[in-house]
Every structure is written in C-alpha cells, then in structure tokens.
Write an enzyme that holds these catalytic residues in place. Structure first.
Site, short mmCIF file in Angstrom:
data_model
loop_
_atom_site.label_atom_id
_atom_site.label_comp_id
_atom_site.label_asym_id
_atom_site.label_seq_id
_atom_site.Cartn_x
_atom_site.Cartn_y
_atom_site.Cartn_z
N CYS A 37 -11.13 2.49 -0.35
CA CYS A 37 -9.75 2.88 -0.05
C CYS A 37 -9.40 2.16 1.24
O CYS A 37 -10.18 2.20 2.21
CB CYS A 37 -9.65 4.40 0.15
SG CYS A 37 -8.04 4.91 0.76
N THR A 38 -8.26 1.48 1.23
CA THR A 38 -7.95 0.63 2.38
C THR A 38 -7.61 1.42 3.64
O THR A 38 -7.52 0.85 4.72
CB THR A 38 -6.80 -0.34 2.02
OG1 THR A 38 -5.69 0.43 1.53
CG2 THR A 38 -7.24 -1.33 0.97
N HIS A 39 -7.42 2.71 3.49
CA HIS A 39 -7.21 3.54 4.69
C HIS A 39 -8.52 3.77 5.46
O HIS A 39 -8.48 4.05 6.66
CB HIS A 39 -6.68 4.93 4.31
CG HIS A 39 -5.21 4.98 4.02
ND1 HIS A 39 -4.65 4.39 2.91
CD2 HIS A 39 -4.19 5.57 4.69
CE1 HIS A 39 -3.34 4.62 2.90
NE2 HIS A 39 -3.04 5.34 3.97
N GLU A 73 -2.73 9.18 7.66
CA GLU A 73 -1.27 9.16 7.60
C GLU A 73 -0.64 10.11 8.62
O GLU A 73 0.47 9.92 9.07
CB GLU A 73 -0.78 9.53 6.18
CG GLU A 73 -1.05 8.45 5.13
CD GLU A 73 -0.21 7.18 5.32
OE1 GLU A 73 0.97 7.27 5.64
OE2 GLU A 73 -0.78 6.08 5.14
N ASP A 126 0.86 -1.19 0.00
CA ASP A 126 0.00 0.00 0.00
C ASP A 126 0.89 1.23 0.00
O ASP A 126 2.09 1.16 0.29
CB ASP A 126 -0.91 0.01 1.24
CG ASP A 126 -1.85 1.20 1.25
OD1 ASP A 126 -2.44 1.51 0.19
OD2 ASP A 126 -1.99 1.86 2.30
N SER A 127 0.28 2.38 -0.30
CA SER A 127 1.03 3.63 -0.26
C SER A 127 1.44 3.99 1.17
O SER A 127 2.33 4.80 1.36
CB SER A 127 0.18 4.76 -0.83
OG SER A 127 -0.94 4.96 0.00
N TYR A 141 -1.04 8.37 -2.74
CA TYR A 141 -1.07 8.09 -4.17
C TYR A 141 -2.33 8.67 -4.82
O TYR A 141 -2.38 8.88 -6.02
CB TYR A 141 -1.09 6.57 -4.42
CG TYR A 141 0.25 5.86 -4.32
CD1 TYR A 141 1.36 6.45 -3.71
CD2 TYR A 141 0.39 4.58 -4.85
CE1 TYR A 141 2.57 5.76 -3.63
CE2 TYR A 141 1.60 3.89 -4.79
CZ TYR A 141 2.68 4.49 -4.17
OH TYR A 141 3.88 3.81 -4.11
N GLY A 142 -3.36 8.86 -3.98
CA GLY A 142 -4.70 9.15 -4.49
C GLY A 142 -4.83 10.40 -5.32
O GLY A 142 -5.76 10.54 -6.12
N CYS A 168 -4.32 -1.58 -2.13
CA CYS A 168 -4.46 -0.16 -2.38
C CYS A 168 -5.36 -0.02 -3.60
O CYS A 168 -5.04 -0.53 -4.68
CB CYS A 168 -3.08 0.44 -2.67
SG CYS A 168 -3.12 2.17 -3.14
N ASN A 169 -6.49 0.65 -3.42
CA ASN A 169 -7.43 0.80 -4.54
C ASN A 169 -6.86 1.67 -5.63
O ASN A 169 -7.07 1.44 -6.82
CB ASN A 169 -8.73 1.43 -4.03
CG ASN A 169 -9.51 0.47 -3.16
OD1 ASN A 169 -10.39 -0.21 -3.61
ND2 ASN A 169 -9.15 0.39 -1.88
N THR A 170 -6.12 2.70 -5.23
CA THR A 170 -5.58 3.63 -6.22
C THR A 170 -4.60 2.89 -7.13
O THR A 170 -4.65 3.03 -8.36
CB THR A 170 -4.87 4.80 -5.51
OG1 THR A 170 -5.74 5.30 -4.48
CG2 THR A 170 -4.53 5.91 -6.47
N1 DGL Z 1 -4.99 2.92 0.65
C1 DGL Z 1 -4.91 3.48 -0.65
C2 DGL Z 1 -6.15 3.18 -1.45
O1 DGL Z 1 -6.77 2.16 -1.13
C3 DGL Z 1 -4.21 4.72 -0.61
C4 DGL Z 1 -4.58 5.94 -1.10
C5 DGL Z 1 -3.56 7.03 -1.17
O2 DGL Z 1 -2.37 6.82 -0.99
O3 DGL Z 1 -4.04 8.12 -1.47
O4 DGL Z 1 -6.52 3.83 -2.38
#
Ligand code: DGL
Length: 275
Positions: free
Chosen positions: A194-196, A160, A12-13, A44-45, A75-77
């Site tokens: 989004c996994t966050h 974060e 993940d990011s 990353y988003g 990570c979805n992105t």
């Molecule tokens: N957890 C990521 C996702 O699922 C991270 C998003 C990010 O870094 O902006 O999209």
C-alpha cells in the site's frame, strides 16, 4: 482528449501515491507529472470492487481529459480492483492509444532478488489482501514462494488523518506486524503493498526483525517506469519534459497543501478537482 503530449499522471486515493511520486521525480526529473489524490473519497481499501472500479475509472478518464497519455495507479487497491478491467474493457473504447499502469506486478517481480527463505509477507489494505492479487502474481513468477498476507485497515486512516507519527499509531502497527509474523516465523521479505505505508516506515521497521527486507514501492515503480518508457518510445514521445509537477485534490486544497508539503518537505501549489 486531443492533446498530443502531456504529463505523466500519478493517481492515488489520497497521500500514499506521493511516496511513488517522490521517487518518480527523483529518477525521472526531466518529465512532467500531474498528481491526483482523491482525498474526498479516501480510503479505497475498505470499499467494494464496484466502487473502487467506478472511482478509479472516473479519475483515469479525467486525467486523460487533462492531457495525460500515461496514468500510473500509485495505489495497490485500485491496481488490484480496477486496473485489469480498465485495461481490457475501458481503454479500447475511451482511449485506445493511452495507457494505465499499476504497482502490483512491478513489486512482485523484484521479490525473488531478496528472499532466501521464499516466505514473503504482504501488508496491504483489506481490498488488496482480499483480491489475492499479490499471492497470484507471486505464484505466477515462482511457484516456490509462500505468501502470507495481513490486512491493516487502520494504517491508511492514520496517515490521512495526520497521525502517522503519533504514539497511537504504534499500537496498530505492532498489532498487524505481530499477526503477520505469527503466520510464519521465517518470513524474510515484506512487501509494503500500500503506497501509504512508507509514510509509516520508521515505526514499521521497529516491529519487523532487523534482517527482514522491507520493499517500498516508490523505487520499484520508478525503475519499472524507466524500463517501460525505454521499451515504448512512442509513449515516451507523448510525455512532456519540463521537470514540472502539478498537484490536484478532490478535497480541501489547504489541507492537501499542508499535509503533502509536510511529506514531500517542500511548498507546493495545489488545485481543486471535481471528479
Ligand atoms: N495507497 C492506497 C493503496 O496503495 C490506498 C489505500 C486506501 O485508500 O485505502 O492501496
């Protein structure tokens, strides 16, 4: 890239993929996992397709070189912007026998089990929302589903930066959820795309109607991986099984240790990794 067996890598990011890792270690306790958070380059988003693809490919290549045969983009992105290109263009050249899996398709697949109204909400990063990955996947599975998306650009930075539980987080969470619900009042199933976001779950629940199903991805991805490994015994054979988890970050080790340890509610050993 010549080791015959290795841990399953979870990428993940930043900290978000820990919500997936947590379920993976719960449901597949015998497997070894290697977690990598690219905290130095998160989020990353809000980044372009080219940048997310480049960062994700760097991470995947590194994880292969560390012995993993199977990488989960938690990570979805990255799943939205890089997965298909990596699977179609890079894997055949760099590692034809290794695999990279994402989180979007498994999440889309379970939606129809929950919705009665066929009105689905998706909360995600700007990148995931703009990619239209969820509407496209969901429509492929059932043409009757109507999908309403809301980008939540502040939610990942809140997590974060350790602000997930602060009162300031409420402002942004309420604002985005109100905006999602204003698109259609009959939304009865919401994908946390989004996994966050599961790290903000208590607050998210407060602002969604009580009877709305909230789909967090940890459990979904774990079940889908169990199924994948059953269908692919040749890959299962390449996964080491000593019940060990190793953590890597591209940023400060102490900070990762503190924050990830707090989310996972355990002390962890963390290593620095340069991408
Ligand atoms: N957890 C990521 C996702 O699922 C991270 C998003 C990010 O870094 O902006 O999209």
């Amino acid at each position: 890239m010549n080791s015959t067996k290795g841990p399953i890598a979870v990428f993940d990011s930043g900290y978000g993929g820990l919500t997936v890792l947590q379920e993976l270690t719960k449901q597949l306790p015998q497997y070894d996992f290697l977690y990598l958070g690219d905290n130095a380059r998160t989020p990353y988003g809000t980044r372009s397709f080219e940048v997310v693809y480049k960062y994700t490919l760097e991470a995947v290549t590194k994880l292969f070189s560390m012995g993993s045969h199977l990488v989960i983009l938690a990570c979805n992105t990255a799943s939205a912007k890089a997965l298909r290109s990596i699977q179609q263009h890079n894997l055949p050249l760099i590692a034809p026998d290794r695999r990279v899996l994402g989180v979007i398709r498994p999440s889309a697949e379970v939606v129809s089990q929950y919705t009665k109204t066929n009105k689905i909400g998706v909360l995600g990063t700007v990148g995931t929302v703009q990619s239209l990955s969820y509407p496209l996947e969901l429509k492929k599975l059932s043409y009757d589903l109507e999908v309403f998306q809301e980008a939540c650009p502040m939610w990942v930075p809140l997590v974060e930066n350790g602000e997930a539980e602060s009162s300031g987080a409420d402002y942004f969470i309420k604002k985005n959820i109100d905006s999602l619900l204003s698109q259609n009042k009959d939304i009865d199933t919401v994908i946390l795309g989004c996994t966050h976001y599961p790290l903000l779950l208590d607050k998210i629940k407060q602002y969604l109607p009580q009877d709305c199903h909230i789909l967090a991805q940890g459990d979904i991805v774990a079940k889908s991986l169990i199924d994948y490994l059953k269908r692919h015994p040749e890959m299962d054979d390449k996964c080491t099984k000593n019940g060990k988890v190793k953590f890597y970050t591209t940023e400060n080790v102490e900070k990762f240790k503190q924050t990830a340890g707090y989310f996972l509610k355990q002390d962890i050993d963390v290593n620095f990794l340069e991408l």
